[in-house]
Design an enzyme around this catalytic site. Structure first.
Site, PDB file in Angstrom:
ATOM      1  N   GLN A  27      36.628  31.445  33.998  1.00 38.82           N
ATOM      2  CA  GLN A  27      38.026  32.036  33.767  1.00 38.82           C
ATOM      3  C   GLN A  27      38.828  31.815  34.934  1.00 38.82           C
ATOM      4  O   GLN A  27      38.929  33.307  35.457  1.00 38.82           O
ATOM      5  CB  GLN A  27      38.073  33.293  32.784  1.00 38.82           C
ATOM      6  CG  GLN A  27      39.153  33.563  32.036  1.00 38.82           C
ATOM      7  CD  GLN A  27      39.312  34.732  31.220  1.00 38.82           C
ATOM      8  OE1 GLN A  27      38.113  35.225  31.042  1.00 38.82           O
ATOM      9  NE2 GLN A  27      40.358  34.986  30.568  1.00 38.82           N
ATOM     10  N   PHE A  28      39.616  30.914  34.849  1.00 36.63           N
ATOM     11  CA  PHE A  28      40.762  30.619  36.195  1.00 36.63           C
ATOM     12  C   PHE A  28      41.790  31.763  36.161  1.00 36.63           C
ATOM     13  O   PHE A  28      42.243  32.088  37.013  1.00 36.63           O
ATOM     14  CB  PHE A  28      40.947  29.570  36.341  1.00 36.63           C
ATOM     15  CG  PHE A  28      41.898  28.901  35.415  1.00 36.63           C
ATOM     16  CD1 PHE A  28      43.377  29.025  35.751  1.00 36.63           C
ATOM     17  CD2 PHE A  28      41.573  28.252  34.279  1.00 36.63           C
ATOM     18  CE1 PHE A  28      44.197  28.423  34.822  1.00 36.63           C
ATOM     19  CE2 PHE A  28      42.501  27.611  33.326  1.00 36.63           C
ATOM     20  CZ  PHE A  28      43.786  28.000  33.403  1.00 36.63           C
ATOM     21  N   THR A  29      41.939  32.045  34.768  1.00 36.01           N
ATOM     22  CA  THR A  29      43.172  33.054  34.345  1.00 36.01           C
ATOM     23  C   THR A  29      42.994  34.257  35.044  1.00 36.01           C
ATOM     24  O   THR A  29      44.113  35.187  35.110  1.00 36.01           O
ATOM     25  CB  THR A  29      43.551  33.036  33.189  1.00 36.01           C
ATOM     26  OG1 THR A  29      42.329  33.667  32.328  1.00 36.01           O
ATOM     27  CG2 THR A  29      43.896  31.491  32.426  1.00 36.01           C
TER      28      THR A  29
END
Length: 152
Positions: A78-80
Site C-alpha cells: 500500500q503505497f498510499t
C-alpha cells in the site's frame, strides 16, 4: 517502511473477484515502502511484526505475539501510506518507492515473515486494485515506521 497492523479475526484480499490471500485469526498488514528503505528496515519491521504482543492471554491482557498464538499474516502492499497531504487536496506520493524498488522488498518481506512464522504468509497482488474484507478484532490497529527504529 511504514506498516498499518490490524489484529483480525479474519481477512481476505480479492483481485478481479479472485481471492489472492485469506486468513483467520492473525494480522492484516498494510505495507508501504519508501524510496530509501532497504533490507535493514525489512528485517527490523519483520521481527517486530512477529514479536508484537497484541493478542490476549488467558487473563485478557495483550501479552501474546502472533507466533505465540500460531496466527497468520495477510500482507498487502500500500503505497498510499506515504501520502503527503500538507498542500492542496490531492495527496502526493513522492515519498513512496517506485515499483521497481518496492515490489522486491514487498516480496522479500513476505518470504522473511514466512520464515519467521514457519508458515506461508498470504498476499495481495502488488500494484493491483485489491478489495480487502476484514473483521478487526478489538479493534486493534497499530502504525509502525522503520524511521522510528532508532528513537527510543
Amino acid at each position: 517502511m511504514r506498516a498499518v497492523i490490524q489484529r483480525v479475526n479474519r481477512a481476505a484480499c480479492t483481485v478481479d473477484g479472485v481471492c489472492t490471500g485469506e486468513i483467520n485469526q492473525g494480522l492484516l498488514v498494510f505495507l508501504g515502502v519508501e524510496h530509501d528503505d532497504d533490507d535493514t528496515d525489512l528485517r527490523w519491521l519483520g521481527q517486530k511484526l512477529v514479536s508484537l504482543r497484541i493478542f490476549s492471554d488467558e487473563a485478557g491482557l495483550m501479552n501474546k505475539s502472533i507466533q505465540d498464538i500460531g496466527g497468520n499474516i495477510l500482507l498487502i502492499s500500500q503505497f498510499t501510506l506515504f501520502a503527503q497531504t500538507k498542500k492542496g487536496n490531492r495527496p502526493s506520493f513522492t515519498r513512496a518507492a517506485k515499483p521497481d524498488h518496492a515490489r522486491p522488498l514487498y516480496h522479500k518481506m513476505a518470504e522473511y515473515l514466512s520464515i519467521l512464522l514457519e508458515k506461508q504468509v498470504q498476499l495481495g497482488i502488488f500494484g493491483a486494485d485489491m478489495k480487502i474484507d476484514l473483521q478487526n478484532d478489538g479493534p486493534v490497529t497499530i502504525v509502525m515506521n522503520t524511521k522510528d527504529k532508532d528513537n527510543h
